[in-house]
Design a protein around this motif. Structure first.
Motif, mmCIF file in Angstrom:
data_model
loop_
_atom_site.group_PDB
_atom_site.id
_atom_site.type_symbol
_atom_site.label_atom_id
_atom_site.label_comp_id
_atom_site.label_asym_id
_atom_site.label_seq_id
_atom_site.Cartn_x
_atom_site.Cartn_y
_atom_site.Cartn_z
ATOM 1 N N PHE A 67 13.253 -1.874 30.032
ATOM 2 C CA PHE A 67 14.548 -1.731 29.378
ATOM 3 C C PHE A 67 14.366 -1.563 27.878
ATOM 4 O O PHE A 67 13.394 -2.027 27.304
ATOM 5 C CB PHE A 67 15.414 -2.988 29.590
ATOM 6 C CG PHE A 67 15.647 -3.348 31.014
ATOM 7 C CD1 PHE A 67 15.722 -2.369 31.993
ATOM 8 C CD2 PHE A 67 15.823 -4.671 31.383
ATOM 9 C CE1 PHE A 67 15.958 -2.706 33.310
ATOM 10 C CE2 PHE A 67 16.058 -5.017 32.699
ATOM 11 C CZ PHE A 67 16.113 -4.039 33.662
ATOM 12 N N GLY A 68 15.358 -0.933 27.257
ATOM 13 C CA GLY A 68 15.458 -1.013 25.803
ATOM 14 C C GLY A 68 16.272 -2.243 25.492
ATOM 15 O O GLY A 68 17.093 -2.659 26.292
ATOM 16 N N PRO A 91 7.544 0.868 20.831
ATOM 17 C CA PRO A 91 7.549 0.946 22.302
ATOM 18 C C PRO A 91 6.645 2.055 22.831
ATOM 19 O O PRO A 91 6.069 1.922 23.913
ATOM 20 C CB PRO A 91 9.017 1.237 22.645
ATOM 21 C CG PRO A 91 9.790 0.891 21.436
ATOM 22 C CD PRO A 91 8.884 1.083 20.266
ATOM 23 N N ARG A 111 2.972 1.752 24.929
ATOM 24 C CA ARG A 111 2.766 2.485 26.180
ATOM 25 C C ARG A 111 1.629 3.499 26.060
ATOM 26 O O ARG A 111 1.443 4.332 26.955
ATOM 27 C CB ARG A 111 4.059 3.191 26.576
ATOM 28 C CG ARG A 111 5.131 2.247 27.079
ATOM 29 C CD ARG A 111 6.485 2.943 27.208
ATOM 30 N NE ARG A 111 7.452 2.081 27.867
ATOM 31 C CZ ARG A 111 8.084 1.063 27.285
ATOM 32 N NH1 ARG A 111 7.837 0.802 26.025
ATOM 33 N NH2 ARG A 111 8.941 0.327 27.956
ATOM 34 N N ARG A 163 14.848 2.095 18.062
ATOM 35 C CA ARG A 163 13.673 1.527 18.720
ATOM 36 C C ARG A 163 13.942 1.266 20.198
ATOM 37 O O ARG A 163 13.045 1.357 21.025
ATOM 38 C CB ARG A 163 13.303 0.214 18.001
ATOM 39 C CG ARG A 163 11.971 -0.362 18.375
ATOM 40 C CD ARG A 163 11.647 -1.574 17.547
ATOM 41 N NE ARG A 163 12.620 -2.654 17.736
ATOM 42 C CZ ARG A 163 12.531 -3.851 17.159
ATOM 43 N NH1 ARG A 163 11.537 -4.118 16.350
ATOM 44 N NH2 ARG A 163 13.444 -4.775 17.384
ATOM 45 N N ALA A 164 15.198 0.959 20.536
ATOM 46 C CA ALA A 164 15.540 0.657 21.927
ATOM 47 C C ALA A 164 15.696 1.919 22.776
ATOM 48 O O ALA A 164 15.600 1.859 23.993
ATOM 49 C CB ALA A 164 16.820 -0.169 21.987
ATOM 50 N N PHE A 169 12.072 5.514 23.797
ATOM 51 C CA PHE A 169 11.270 5.832 24.993
ATOM 52 C C PHE A 169 12.166 6.217 26.164
ATOM 53 O O PHE A 169 11.721 6.229 27.314
ATOM 54 C CB PHE A 169 10.326 4.676 25.329
ATOM 55 C CG PHE A 169 11.016 3.347 25.581
ATOM 56 C CD1 PHE A 169 11.531 2.609 24.530
ATOM 57 C CD2 PHE A 169 11.132 2.840 26.867
ATOM 58 C CE1 PHE A 169 12.166 1.386 24.752
ATOM 59 C CE2 PHE A 169 11.756 1.619 27.101
ATOM 60 C CZ PHE A 169 12.278 0.898 26.043
ATOM 61 N N ALA A 181 9.203 -7.537 21.050
ATOM 62 C CA ALA A 181 8.020 -6.752 21.416
ATOM 63 C C ALA A 181 7.866 -6.691 22.933
ATOM 64 O O ALA A 181 7.645 -5.624 23.509
ATOM 65 C CB ALA A 181 6.779 -7.372 20.781
ATOM 66 N N ALA A 197 10.228 -7.230 25.202
ATOM 67 C CA ALA A 197 11.348 -6.499 25.799
ATOM 68 C C ALA A 197 11.127 -4.999 25.692
ATOM 69 O O ALA A 197 11.566 -4.237 26.543
ATOM 70 C CB ALA A 197 12.650 -6.892 25.108
ATOM 71 N N LEU A 198 10.419 -4.562 24.646
ATOM 72 C CA LEU A 198 10.218 -3.128 24.441
ATOM 73 C C LEU A 198 8.967 -2.621 25.142
ATOM 74 O O LEU A 198 8.520 -1.515 24.896
ATOM 75 C CB LEU A 198 10.157 -2.832 22.941
ATOM 76 C CG LEU A 198 11.496 -3.083 22.220
ATOM 77 C CD1 LEU A 198 11.317 -3.062 20.716
ATOM 78 C CD2 LEU A 198 12.541 -2.057 22.635
ATOM 79 N N GLY A 199 8.363 -3.445 25.986
ATOM 80 C CA GLY A 199 7.312 -2.957 26.864
ATOM 81 C C GLY A 199 5.899 -3.319 26.449
ATOM 82 O O GLY A 199 4.942 -2.819 27.040
ATOM 83 N N ALA A 200 5.744 -4.171 25.419
ATOM 84 C CA ALA A 200 4.397 -4.520 24.983
ATOM 85 C C ALA A 200 3.839 -5.655 25.843
ATOM 86 O O ALA A 200 4.546 -6.627 26.104
ATOM 87 C CB ALA A 200 4.406 -4.929 23.518
ATOM 88 N N TYR A 255 -0.998 -6.948 23.613
ATOM 89 C CA TYR A 255 -0.519 -6.005 22.596
ATOM 90 C C TYR A 255 0.415 -6.709 21.615
ATOM 91 O O TYR A 255 0.317 -6.527 20.408
ATOM 92 C CB TYR A 255 0.196 -4.831 23.267
ATOM 93 C CG TYR A 255 0.432 -3.664 22.324
ATOM 94 C CD1 TYR A 255 -0.488 -2.628 22.202
ATOM 95 C CD2 TYR A 255 1.570 -3.621 21.526
ATOM 96 C CE1 TYR A 255 -0.286 -1.580 21.322
ATOM 97 C CE2 TYR A 255 1.785 -2.571 20.641
ATOM 98 C CZ TYR A 255 0.858 -1.552 20.550
ATOM 99 O OH TYR A 255 1.054 -0.522 19.670
#
Lengths: 355, 282
Positions: free
Chosen positions: A80-81, A102, A106, A149-150, A153, B183, B185-188, B192
């Protein structure tokens, strides 16, 4: 292929000790929907969002995203964002690197990162601010960075926890319009938490009003505003007259209600009986002075509130029974405290509430 | 009259006794010591010449090398062991916090000599650690854990650990948990997030903590004197030898001045680092 971004909450529960802060919440959020949890502080709206995000453990029930159960998944694997109330812009990174975060996490190629970050920054109108640091930005600009930022991606779902709470009123309205516009253009699902009812109505496709860990009502902004199912919802969303009345009789689907010396009418509903004490609900803007629409009552002005575009009169129709009426400020002569008035409103604008 | 009255009410007056005591017990003797010894040595050129000879002497160069090497090693070791402990402290509550803090603070208030001797009991040739390693078959003859650089390093790391832990703890406590949350929540991943968010945000704490430990380590005396071998001479021990054995006060003064200069220079850096931190509002 159907669109992605559906969220299904099935009876989720969160306990803190004995207390259930989220108590058996079930709902389905459609892909591309702007869905808002609205409620006073302590109603469980933020906890519900944190459970969807994965920061709060689900103590009962389950959460599925596009059919897959994510209840046990770590936050970083949910994809999620997320936008936080205090923005949480990394202070050691500039705007570009914050938005790139983000994508870097990834391990995307550098070329793609550049393009995406510039795209996202332009979307929030911060293209010229890429080199700045958070401490060099205003609150509104920081919030734009958080939004960029949210979404950078391109997540199917973006969660927002009172993102505009720290902004002043004028800026807040502009940001509402902007967030709504971005959501519409990208077609993503937004789950939004706020305690500001205007914000919720302005942006949302649907609103869930929460009270004491439960959902009090779910519906489109107009449905929840026009047809609240409880006095709590009626009062929480805008101004409302909740007049205590007694059911005198029910004929042909119309309930005849006694309020002081006046007989008022409203569409009957299931589960009410003659002699029962209930509430009559009508919005102040639907009541008119001197008007007739089926229901009427006489009284004296108790209070006059000048609110700019409207003037709000509190009229006592029986001892400590008040009806509030909103009058458009058209520059006409107003009424003074103590003046007698006749109020009228349509039967169709009334609801019977039990609680 | 009223101005004098006002002056008397100024709360900064409360610091006067402390400054007075410091001046009397620390600054004045130090200055007198330097002035006295240097006056005996003659002209400025003679002093400079003598100082260069002393500093360039084999003994001093060796001691400086040993001092810096051990201080560096101790700094790195305290950082590596202190960082996780500080992290644990910053992220735990009540009982666990109190318990760990207790374990750090109590030794801190115990005499360095007592703690050093305790380590000697543990590390000696027939000490508990060697006994354990022998009986478990890990080694077939006792390892020299004492009276060498290893012994000094272990002892000093232990003594200096609380300083770096408390510095790091203060920094970590100030990190908004929303940053690590954002961080994640944003996929890290956790790694990381740690490497790219938590570590950079705690970096100035790492720098100040390392500086404090290094500054304290280069002037250390008791632990290296007791736990080191005859070849492991640190600068403070050298000064002590000049005074106690050689009765060579001028040499001791020169070495002291050298140590003082290095310490003050490092403190200046430390001051800048902490000042920058305040400027950033962290």
């Amino acid at each position: 292929m159907s669109r992605k971004g559906a969220i299904d909450l099935r009876g989720i529960i969160k306990r803190y000790g004995e207390e259930r802060v989220v108590d058996d919440v079930s709902l389905t959020i459609q892909p591309g929907e702007f869905f808002t949890f609205l409620g006073p502080s302590g109603s469980g709206k933020t906890t519900t969002l944190m459970m969807i995000a994965g920061f709060a453990k689900v103590d009962g029930g389950g959460i599925t995203i596009d059919g897959a159960d994510v209840s046990a998944l770590e936050p970083q694997r949910r994809g999620f964002g997320m936008v936080f109330q205090n923005y949480a812009i990394f202070p050691h990174l500039n705007v570009f690197e914050n938005v790139a975060f983000p994508l870097r996490a990834r391990h995307r190629p550098a070329q793609e990162i550049r393009e995406k970050v510039i795209w996202a920054l332009n979307l929030v109108q911060l293209g010229a601010f890429a080199d700045r640091f958070a401490r060099q930005l205003s609150g509104g600009q920081q919030q734009r960075v958080a939004i960029a930022r949210a979404i950078v991606f391109e997540p199917r779902i973006v969660l927002m926890d009172e993102p505009l709470g720290a902004l002043d009123k004028n800026l807040r309205y502009d940001m509402q319009v902007e967030i709504k516009e971005i959501q519409r253009r990208l077609g993503m699902t937004v789950v939004y938490v706020t305690h500001d009812q205007e914000e919720a109505m302005n942006m949302s496709d649907r609103i869930a009003i929460m009270s004491r860990g439960r959902i009090a009502q779910v519906g489109t902004p107009s449905a929840v505003y026009e047809r609240p199912t409880s006095a709590f919802v009626g009062r929480f969303l805008g101004e409302a007259n909740i007049v205590p009345v007694t059911v005198k009789s029910i004929e042909h689907g119309i309930a005849y209600l006694q309020a002081g010396e006046f007989e008022l009418r409203a569409a009957a509903r299931d589960g009410i009986g003659v002699g029962q004490k209930v509430s009559l609900f009508v919005r102040p803007e639907r009541v008119s002075i001197g008007g007739t629409g089926g229901n009427w009552a006489k009284g004296h002005v108790r209070r006059v509130s000048f609110l700019g575009s409207i003037v709000r009169y509190q009229v006592e129709i029986a001892p400590s029974v008040h009806v509030v009426v909103d009058v458009q400020n058209l520059g006409l002569k107003g009424y003074a405290v103590g003046e007698p008035l006749v109020l009228g409103w349509r039967v169709e604008d009334c609801l019977v509430l039990v609680d | 009259m009223s101005r004098i009255d006002k002056l008397w009410r100024d709360p900064s007056l409360l610091i006067v006794p402390a400054i007075g005591l410091l001046a009397l017990g620390f600054v004045v003797p130090l200055v007198l010591f330097f002035v006295d010894t240097f006056r005996e040595m003659g002209s400025l050129a003679e002093i400079a010449n003598e100082a260069l000879t002393v500093i360039a002497s084999r003994e001093v160069v060796d001691a400086m090398f040993t001092t810096n090497w051990i201080a560096l090693l101790v700094t790195l070791l305290t950082l590596v062991t202190g960082y996780p402990i500080a992290y644990y402290l910053a992220n735990s509550q009540r009982l666990r916090f109190t318990l760990v803090l207790f374990c750090i603070i109590v030794p801190y208030f115990t005499s360095v000599i007592v703690r050093t001797y305790s380590w000697m009991v543990l590390l000696g040739r027939n000490g508990i650690i060697n006994e354990l390693m022998l009986s478990s078959g890990l080694v077939d003859h006792p390892i020299a854990l004492l009276y060498n650089k290893l012994g000094i390093t272990i002892g000093m790391t232990y003594v200096l650990l609380p300083y770096i832990i408390m510095t790091l703890y203060a920094t970590m406590k100030a990190i908004d948990p929303n940053f690590t949350r954002a961080a994640q929540a944003l996929g890290a991943s956790r790694t990381y997030t740690f490497l790219h968010v938590y570590l950079p945000l705690s970096a100035h704490g790492v720098l100040s903590g390392c500086l404090i430990v290094f500054i304290l380590a280069i002037g250390f005396f008791i632990t290296p004197a007791l736990m080191g071998g005859p070849k492991d001479v640190m600068i403070a021990m050298l000064i002590e030898r000049q005074v106690e054995l050689m009765l060579d006060w001028p040499n001791a003064a020169i070495l002291s001045l050298l140590l003082l200069a290095v310490t003050l220079a490092l403190y200046a850096i430390y001051y800048r680092v902490t000042d920058v931190r305040r400027m950033m509002g962290a």
